[in-house]
Each structure stands twice: as C-alpha cells, then as structure tokens.
Motif scaffolding. Structure first.
Motif, PDB file in Angstrom:
ATOM      1  N   ILE A  96     -50.743  27.146 -12.264  1.00  0.00           N
ATOM      2  CA  ILE A  96     -50.704  28.269 -11.328  1.00  0.00           C
ATOM      3  C   ILE A  96     -52.152  28.570 -10.964  1.00  0.00           C
ATOM      4  N   GLU A  97     -52.367  28.948  -9.715  1.00  0.00           N
ATOM      5  CA  GLU A  97     -53.718  29.141  -9.207  1.00  0.00           C
ATOM      6  C   GLU A  97     -54.056  30.592  -8.893  1.00  0.00           C
ATOM      7  N   GLN A  98     -53.053  31.426  -8.638  1.00  0.00           N
ATOM      8  CA  GLN A  98     -53.283  32.782  -8.134  1.00  0.00           C
ATOM      9  C   GLN A  98     -52.468  33.799  -8.929  1.00  0.00           C
ATOM     10  N   PRO A  99     -52.962  35.056  -9.009  1.00  0.00           N
ATOM     11  CA  PRO A  99     -52.209  36.100  -9.715  1.00  0.00           C
ATOM     12  C   PRO A  99     -50.778  36.272  -9.193  1.00  0.00           C
ATOM     13  N   ASP A 100     -50.571  36.115  -7.887  1.00  0.00           N
ATOM     14  CA  ASP A 100     -49.215  36.256  -7.354  1.00  0.00           C
ATOM     15  C   ASP A 100     -48.305  35.149  -7.880  1.00  0.00           C
ATOM     16  N   GLU A 101     -48.838  33.945  -8.040  1.00  0.00           N
ATOM     17  CA  GLU A 101     -48.042  32.855  -8.621  1.00  0.00           C
ATOM     18  C   GLU A 101     -47.684  33.176 -10.068  1.00  0.00           C
ATOM     19  N   ARG A 102     -48.601  33.781 -10.792  1.00  0.00           N
ATOM     20  CA  ARG A 102     -48.315  34.170 -12.176  1.00  0.00           C
ATOM     21  C   ARG A 102     -47.167  35.186 -12.209  1.00  0.00           C
ATOM     22  N   ARG A 103     -47.256  36.194 -11.362  1.00  0.00           N
ATOM     23  CA  ARG A 103     -46.208  37.219 -11.319  1.00  0.00           C
ATOM     24  C   ARG A 103     -44.855  36.602 -10.989  1.00  0.00           C
ATOM     25  N   ARG A 104     -44.836  35.737  -9.968  1.00  0.00           N
ATOM     26  CA  ARG A 104     -43.580  35.118  -9.548  1.00  0.00           C
ATOM     27  C   ARG A 104     -43.030  34.179 -10.617  1.00  0.00           C
ATOM     28  N   LEU A 105     -43.904  33.459 -11.317  1.00  0.00           N
ATOM     29  CA  LEU A 105     -43.437  32.579 -12.388  1.00  0.00           C
ATOM     30  C   LEU A 105     -42.869  33.397 -13.536  1.00  0.00           C
ATOM     31  N   ALA A 106     -43.530  34.476 -13.907  1.00  0.00           N
ATOM     32  CA  ALA A 106     -43.016  35.342 -14.980  1.00  0.00           C
ATOM     33  C   ALA A 106     -41.638  35.891 -14.625  1.00  0.00           C
ATOM     34  N   GLU A 107     -41.462  36.305 -13.377  1.00  0.00           N
ATOM     35  CA  GLU A 107     -40.149  36.800 -12.946  1.00  0.00           C
ATOM     36  C   GLU A 107     -39.095  35.705 -13.038  1.00  0.00           C
ATOM     37  N   ALA A 108     -39.453  34.493 -12.647  1.00  0.00           N
ATOM     38  CA  ALA A 108     -38.493  33.385 -12.683  1.00  0.00           C
ATOM     39  C   ALA A 108     -38.139  33.007 -14.112  1.00  0.00           C
ATOM     40  N   VAL A 109     -39.109  33.069 -15.009  1.00  0.00           N
ATOM     41  CA  VAL A 109     -38.859  32.717 -16.413  1.00  0.00           C
ATOM     42  C   VAL A 109     -37.952  33.747 -17.073  1.00  0.00           C
ATOM     43  N   GLY A 110     -38.129  35.003 -16.724  1.00  0.00           N
ATOM     44  CA  GLY A 110     -37.287  36.043 -17.302  1.00  0.00           C
ATOM     45  C   GLY A 110     -37.725  36.465 -18.686  1.00  0.00           C
ATOM     46  N   ALA A 111     -38.992  36.236 -19.024  1.00  0.00           N
ATOM     47  CA  ALA A 111     -39.546  36.625 -20.327  1.00  0.00           C
ATOM     48  C   ALA A 111     -41.023  36.918 -20.128  1.00  0.00           C
TER      49      ALA A 111
END
Length: 179
Positions: free
Chosen positions: A90-105
């Motif tokens: 992941i390259e950007q804070p928004d990608e981190r946020r979106r990945l965390a939401e997708a992971v669900g943890a």
C-alpha cells in the motif's frame, strides 16, 4: 467494519518495495504463529489482484484486491483465524484505510527495508534471463521505495538486509505485539 465470530482478530500487512521479502517474511511469520498455537491465515495480496487488464485509473487493480480481500478475509475470520498476515503493497493512507475496512479487523503495517544493492541482487536472481522483467522491477523498486519514504502508512520498519528469514519474521510479529 464487519463483525465476525472472533472479535479479537487483527491483521498485519507486511509492506515494502519489490524484492524486499514481503511474501517470504509473511510465510515465515505464519510458521511462527503456527508454532505458537495461534490461529491465523497468510494472504499474498499480489495473487488477489492478479488480473489483466487493469481498469483505467487503477494501475495495480487495487479495487479488485479490496473486493477479493473482503471475501477471503471474512472466510478466514469466520473459520476462526485470529491473525491475518498479509503480504503486499500500500502506498497511501487512503489505501491503508480501505484495506483495513476490507479486512474487517484492526490493521498494523510493517514496512520491510533493505539495502539497495541487496535489493538489486535479489531482483537479478529472481528475474535471471528475463531482462525486460528485471528492468521493470528495478525501476519499480526505486519508484516504490521513494513513494514509501514519503508515505505515512507504516507503523514500524524492519530491515531485511541481513539476518535469517525466521529472525526477521520473529521481529515483525513481536513488534506487532503478536508474540
């Protein structure tokens, strides 16, 4: 965030440039978690985004990755995994946020780093006899390293220039607070 049967689940993304050892370290972290009796799953994010062609404006199929992570992570969590080890970029804070939401943890991000000469050597071995692939990966390595240097997505960093894979993986999961 979805609620799964296991409310204490957490995820760890092993982040970094190409050739730094993300997949190798994630797999070794999974072995250490198994040895410690901790239920987990290891996900190679590159395999979940591997599709061609990428849609316009989504060079690395991040949208597809998120859809696939949402399904796969939910299955592992519903099956009882308490830790998800992810290998990817992941390259950007928004990608981190979106990945965390997708992971669900909850998501912790570790950036792996290595000496540039070591990275070049690893990539040269990986792409021996593939000059075009080697050139692309060498270019991407420098490009991505600079992007990650400017980014604020990582919680901590571990160097992979020297040391055993098992030792590096142990450092990663210890700094994540998992052991």
């Amino acid at each position: 965030m979805r609620v799964h049967g296991n409310g204490d689940a957490s995820a760890l993304l092993v982040n970094g440039t190409v050739g730094v050892g993300k997949t190798t370290v994630a797999e070794a972290a999974g072995d250490l978690l198994a040895d410690a009796g901790i239920s987990h799953a290891v996900l190679d994010l590159d395999s979940l985004r591997q599709s061609w062609p990428a849609p316009p404006g989504d060079r690395f199929n991040f949208g597809l990755l998120l859809r696939n992570v949402r399904s796969v992570a939910a299955n592992y969590l519903d099956a009882g995994a308490t830790r998800l080890v992810l290998a990817g970029v992941i390259e950007q804070p928004d990608e981190r946020r979106r990945l965390a939401e997708a992971v669900g943890a909850g998501l912790t991000v570790c950036r792996l780093r290595a000496d540039p000469a070591v990275l070049r050597g690893r990539l040269a071995r990986r792409h021996d006899g593939e000059p075009e692939a080697l050139r692309w990966h060498l270019d991407r390595c420098g490009e991505l390293d600079a992007i990650l240097d400017r980014s604020t997505v990582d919680d901590f960093t571990v160097d992979t220039t020297t040391g055993s894979v098992t030792g590096i993986a142990a450092s990663v999961i210890e700094q994540a607070g998992w052991l």
